[in-house]
Design a protein around this motif. Structure first.
Motif, short mmCIF file in Angstrom:
data_model
loop_
_atom_site.label_atom_id
_atom_site.label_comp_id
_atom_site.label_asym_id
_atom_site.label_seq_id
_atom_site.Cartn_x
_atom_site.Cartn_y
_atom_site.Cartn_z
N GLU A 142 0.85 -1.20 0.00
CA GLU A 142 0.00 0.00 0.00
C GLU A 142 0.88 1.24 0.00
N PHE A 143 0.40 2.26 -0.68
CA PHE A 143 1.15 3.51 -0.82
C PHE A 143 0.24 4.68 -0.49
N ASP A 144 0.87 5.83 -0.20
CA ASP A 144 0.09 7.05 0.01
C ASP A 144 -0.61 7.46 -1.28
N ARG A 145 0.09 7.29 -2.39
CA ARG A 145 -0.45 7.74 -3.67
C ARG A 145 -0.70 6.55 -4.59
N ALA A 146 -1.89 6.55 -5.17
CA ALA A 146 -2.28 5.44 -6.06
C ALA A 146 -1.34 5.34 -7.26
N LEU A 147 -0.86 6.50 -7.71
CA LEU A 147 0.00 6.50 -8.89
C LEU A 147 1.35 5.83 -8.58
N GLU A 149 3.78 -1.67 -12.03
CA GLU A 149 3.89 -1.74 -13.48
C GLU A 149 5.33 -1.61 -13.98
N THR A 194 -8.47 9.70 -6.52
CA THR A 194 -7.58 10.48 -7.39
C THR A 194 -8.38 11.32 -8.38
N ALA A 214 -7.91 5.33 -9.91
CA ALA A 214 -7.89 4.78 -8.56
C ALA A 214 -8.78 5.64 -7.66
N GLN A 241 -3.55 13.12 -6.23
CA GLN A 241 -4.11 12.29 -5.16
C GLN A 241 -4.90 13.22 -4.24
N ALA A 263 -4.21 7.14 -0.01
CA ALA A 263 -4.64 5.78 -0.29
C ALA A 263 -4.28 4.83 0.84
N LYS A 264 -3.15 5.12 1.49
CA LYS A 264 -2.66 4.20 2.51
C LYS A 264 -3.35 4.48 3.84
N GLU A 286 0.84 2.21 -8.71
CA GLU A 286 0.76 1.77 -10.10
C GLU A 286 2.17 1.67 -10.71
N HIS A 287 2.97 2.68 -10.48
CA HIS A 287 4.34 2.67 -11.03
C HIS A 287 5.17 1.55 -10.41
#
Lengths: 186, 299
Positions: A71-76, A83, B64, B61, B292, B296-297, A79-80
């Motif tokens: 899990e990350f703070d930012r969804a992007l 991916e 976002t 996501a 963002q 998310a976390k 994704e990176h």
């Protein structure tokens, strides 16, 4: 009759001993941090569903982590990570299979904190590397807490960092392990 | 009794031995493996929520926002006089929001006809792998456009509804492999008011889009809509766009060539007046930047 009793007692002891031999968790926490002083934001992720199994008798310890579970703070960033960096579709799991070198010095039946030296193979992104690290094993109320911090050089595992962000992502990720293991009865 | 005991001991010894041997061979992780593969949603079929013009099977996501700047230059065959179309530009600014993994909505405004547009996109089913895998993503989209130009004839009684058009779309898409994704997009566009009596209010079209990844950060894409009805020879054409997606950290750049000038479903499906035959094409780019809005976390 006496002999039969001894036998039953012996058998009982044996199974009891085996029950407490192994410890496991499926909700262990494993996190990484690849932030540098030039990173525009924290580059870190945490996996809260890591699997860890420990055999107290032999000192064998194994971890398994699903890369898509970070899990990350930012969804992007997530994704990176999946991916472009660790390629989670191709290499879904990271595993560590090793051994506690000083296992005999750890008393799993007595509460306390013991330093542990662990040696083993870390397989990530299709590459396997021998690693060695110091950690701590804490016994409390029949539970085993495993914690360790060690560096992983990303190039060892062929995780490429594009030139454009070369100074924004650390070449070595700091990996932190924090797992609480319950007795495995099986 | 003694003999019996001996026999039991032997059996026990064999059992213990074999159990011990087994434990050594066995992988510790196998002991806690329940043999189940949890369902995982297949994501990143496309780098962006639009292939080029049309919606892709991909969703933002949750939490976002995608800020999109779209540019279409003039026709390339105008030559040096207009610097191959670069002298003219038409644009659309858009904001898209990821609400849940299966729900997304967005708004935009285009230069062309000063048109506002908005949509809701929902996926009842998404492609997944695991024990209960599903082979495709199915997404439903409902949208509306509002033309805000002054009415052509202010002397007659004009209604607000005349400015409005709607579109409904179904996306059936599949990420075939890490590199190749394809999707089919049946669409209906409804105009409340059409300029000429012989033009249909309802236009049906089928979109066919896809991408082929060239590298980790570069992909070749195309986006085509076939109009089933409503095409008038020499007036409007089926829109075809081909392009390249380039991902650079926080941005996705989509560079492309297209015969369509419009940047919403109504405009590019029913109002594409240029054709590939005469190189009557436009160069264009889409710029996407993800923000963002919600962490998310959950730490």
């Amino acid at each position: 009759m006496k002999q039969v009793l001894i036998l039953i007692a012996l058998f009982g002891c044996f199974t009891a001993a085996e029950a407490q031999n192994r410890f496991f968790t499926k909700t262990g926490k494993i996190s990484f941090d690849a932030t540098t002083s030039k990173s525009p934001e924290n580059i870190d992720g945490i996996n809260k569903n890591s699997t860890c199994v420990l055999d107290a008798q032999t000192g064998d310890i194994q971890f398994s982590v699903l890369m898509k579970g970070f899990e990350f703070d930012r969804a992007l960033m997530m994704e990176h990570f999946n991916e472009n960096y660790v390629e989670s579709d191709k290499f879904p799991k990271t595993t560590f299979k090793g051994n506690i070198v000083n296992n005999s010095a750890i008393n799993y039946t007595k509460d306390g904190s013991y330093p542990a030296k662990v040696k083993g193979k870390l397989s990530m992104h299709g590459e396997t590397k021998e690693i060695e690290t110091a950690g701590t094993i804490t016994i409390k109320n029949g539970k085993v807490m495993v914690s360790a911090t060690f560096p992983a050089l990303l190039s060892d595992y062929k995780v490429g960092i594009p030139q454009l962000v070369a100074d924004k992502v650390a070449k070595t990720a700091k990996i932190t392990v924090d797992c609480t293991l319950d007795p495995l009865t099986k | 009794m003694k003999q019996q005991f001996k026999r039991v001991m032997t059996i026990l010894a064999v059992m213990v031995c074999s159990a011990g041997a087994k434990a050594q061979e066995k992988d510790l992780l196998d002991l806690v493996d329940d043999g189940k593969t949890p369902n995982t949603m297949v994501t990143n079929a496309f780098k962006s929520i639009r292939i080029i013009n049309g919606h892709s099977m991909e969703f933002l996501a949750p939490g976002t926002m995608d800020f999109r700047i779209l540019h279409r230059f003039g026709q390339m065959n105008q030559g040096t006089k207009n610097l191959f179309g670069l002298d003219q530009a038409s644009m659309r600014l858009g904001l898209d929001f990821g609400v849940t993994k299966k729900l997304q909505l967005g708004i935009g405004r285009s230069t062309f006809k000063k048109e506002l547009d908005g949509y809701i996109k929902y996926a009842p089913l998404r492609q997944s792998t695991g024990d209960h895998a599903f082979p495709v993503t199915i997404a439903l989209i409902g949208g509306a456009t509002i033309n805000t130009l002054p009415f052509a004839d202010p002397t007659r009684t004009n209604y607000f509804s005349s400015r409005v058009a709607y579109y409904v779309q179904t996306i059936i898409g599949r990420k075939l492999s890490d590199r190749i994704s394809l999707q089919l997009t049946p669409t209906m566009v409804h105009h409340n008011l059409v300029p000429l009596a012989n033009q249909p209010n309802d236009v049906y079209a089928v979109g066919f889009g896809g991408r082929i990844k060239a590298s980790q950060r570069v992909a070749f894409t195309w986006d085509y809509f076939y109009n089933i009805n409503g095409l008038e020879k020499g007036v409007n054409y089926n829109p075809l766009s081909v392009g390249v997606d380039i991902e650079t950290g926080g941005h996705v750049f989509q560079l492309h060539f297209s015969n369509a000038a419009g940047m919403n479903e109504r405009a590019f499906i029913t109002e594409t007046t240029n054709t590939w035959e005469k190189v009557d094409l436009r160069f264009g780019f889409n710029l996407s930047r993800i923000f963002q809005l919600k962490k998310a976390k959950s730490s």
